[in-house]
Design a protein around this motif. Sequence first.
Motif, mmCIF file in Angstrom:
data_model
loop_
_atom_site.group_PDB
_atom_site.id
_atom_site.type_symbol
_atom_site.label_atom_id
_atom_site.label_comp_id
_atom_site.label_asym_id
_atom_site.label_seq_id
_atom_site.Cartn_x
_atom_site.Cartn_y
_atom_site.Cartn_z
ATOM 1 N N HIS A 366 0.854 -1.193 0.000
ATOM 2 C CA HIS A 366 0.000 0.000 0.000
ATOM 3 C C HIS A 366 0.887 1.238 0.000
ATOM 4 O O HIS A 366 1.965 1.247 0.613
ATOM 5 N N ASN A 368 0.802 3.961 1.534
ATOM 6 C CA ASN A 368 1.119 4.498 2.858
ATOM 7 C C ASN A 368 2.259 3.740 3.538
ATOM 8 O O ASN A 368 2.855 4.235 4.493
ATOM 9 N N ASP A 369 2.528 2.522 3.062
ATOM 10 C CA ASP A 369 3.598 1.698 3.633
ATOM 11 C C ASP A 369 4.832 1.681 2.752
ATOM 12 O O ASP A 369 5.702 0.809 2.895
ATOM 13 N N THR A 391 4.045 0.349 -5.377
ATOM 14 C CA THR A 391 3.105 0.734 -4.321
ATOM 15 C C THR A 391 1.852 1.331 -4.956
ATOM 16 O O THR A 391 1.931 2.046 -5.962
ATOM 17 N N PRO A 393 -2.398 2.931 -4.221
ATOM 18 C CA PRO A 393 -3.406 3.414 -3.269
ATOM 19 C C PRO A 393 -4.358 2.287 -2.898
ATOM 20 O O PRO A 393 -4.474 1.278 -3.607
ATOM 21 N N LYS A 394 -5.076 2.464 -1.762
ATOM 22 C CA LYS A 394 -5.898 1.397 -1.204
ATOM 23 C C LYS A 394 -6.887 0.827 -2.213
ATOM 24 O O LYS A 394 -7.048 -0.399 -2.326
#
Length: 521
Positions: A366, A368-369, A391, A393-394
């Motif tokens: 994700h 954010n990670d 990576t 987005p959700k």
Amino acid sequence: MTLNKTLLASVIGAAMTTAALSPAAAQAETTLRMAYDADPVSLDIHEQLSGGILQLSHMTFDPLVRWTRDLEFEPRLATDWEQVDPTTMRMTLREGVEFHSGNAFTAEDVVWTVERLKRSPDFKAIFEPIAEVTAVDAHTVEFTTAKPYPLLPNLATYIFPMDSAFYSGNDADGDPKDEIVKNGNSYASRHLSGTGPYEVTDRRQGVRIAFERNDAYWDESSPGNVDRIVMTPISENATRVAALLSGDVDFIAPVPPNDLARIRADEDAKLVTMSGTRIILFHMNQQRVEAFQDPRVRQAFAYAINQQGIADRLMKGFATPAAQFSPQGYAGHVDSLAPRHDLEKAKQLMAEAGYEDGFEITMMAHVNDAKIAQAVAAMLARINVSVDLKTLPKAQYWGEYDDRAADMMMIGWHADTEDSANFHEYLTACPDADSGAGQYNAGNYCNPELDQLVAEANLEVDLAKRAEMLQQVEQALYDDAAFIPLHWQDLAWAATDNADIAPVLNVMNFPYLGDLVIAEE
């Protein structure tokens, strides 16, 4: 960040306008001004399974049983319980309890509530093991399961008895008062009658929700002295922290890692942190990468990754390094298991497996990670593994995760039942589309013997024996390097210095605000 304090004052002021008290009342009452990242989506506690709804539930209702800080069970509306036979648990209910409406609380309310939970889209899967609930008498209820089921007390922490008389019949529009409408405008989403310490007195979705102390609250031993709570949603992290530090609110959650030092440095604020129970981990897909079928390679990856370094540097100390699924306090937790970072050992294992020169893999995480995933990729490069990281987005990531679209994939997981078996059932069990086992097992790891051990544990009502079985599972997963655990996410709350928040906080992340004490100025 410099905040426009005029703007902030207008946000908080708008939330407090109708909450203003007369000078006499202000002196007599204690008010807690809270700022959360979001407000509850509804007053119907069965509409959504979320942290916000569980927080509302603990403020306005009471569970049959609730968790202590040590993950033990504490009697609430159920004063006692016993396993009558392998498939029957009998609970004795507290007498003399009234709902906010004035209706008396009885066993019929528990039966009605569980039947409603079993038709809630968000809760019905959790309550599937319960075959029947029967009111033996006004203050005794029996739960019957189709098979022996040791987690009934765990489920009881989700049972907040509702006022069946209050929610029966039809509303002014002719709609059933007990209907559950997701994101809709139902009677239960706008009206509330619980047994809890607070009643809702005003609610403006997205703006504020106000609570008044329930004068008839049954728990006379509670130390709580807060008469009034006003909860204001402030989604922006920096604005929420600024509201606390400027004195516009008294209590905030969550506190982002980047602002921990800022709050610690303020003499008028206090910060409370604790290790949480949500595990962050990587899967290694054995169907996509032949090398991952060799336990020595999986072990090498585990030895190559420095969980402590990730927790210290990237999470700014706001994480607890993990070597297993189960956090401390869970039945399956094995005290002796520790992160095993050892680069030389990792290189040795890669050489023994015939991969001294490494290989190439793809990785997804994700967005954010991203920093965590980048750090893991850099650590794997030291054992000659080249990582192609993507990576997302959700909204895009979960579709790719379901498709097992990369060789290594990252996921965070919290056990709804606060129980070790839940991790294995979803994350490392042999994938089975029909049963749903291994639904999120992006590593395609499969060990039928462990699956059988978990299945037997879930029928074992002797909790000590069950814990031993689940600890065997954790040890085997560790030895086999079935996945790569990174850390359990920490939790943080902050408040003004006169609010004694520490005693009411817990790893489930719903403070028991009915017991909160605010010192007099």
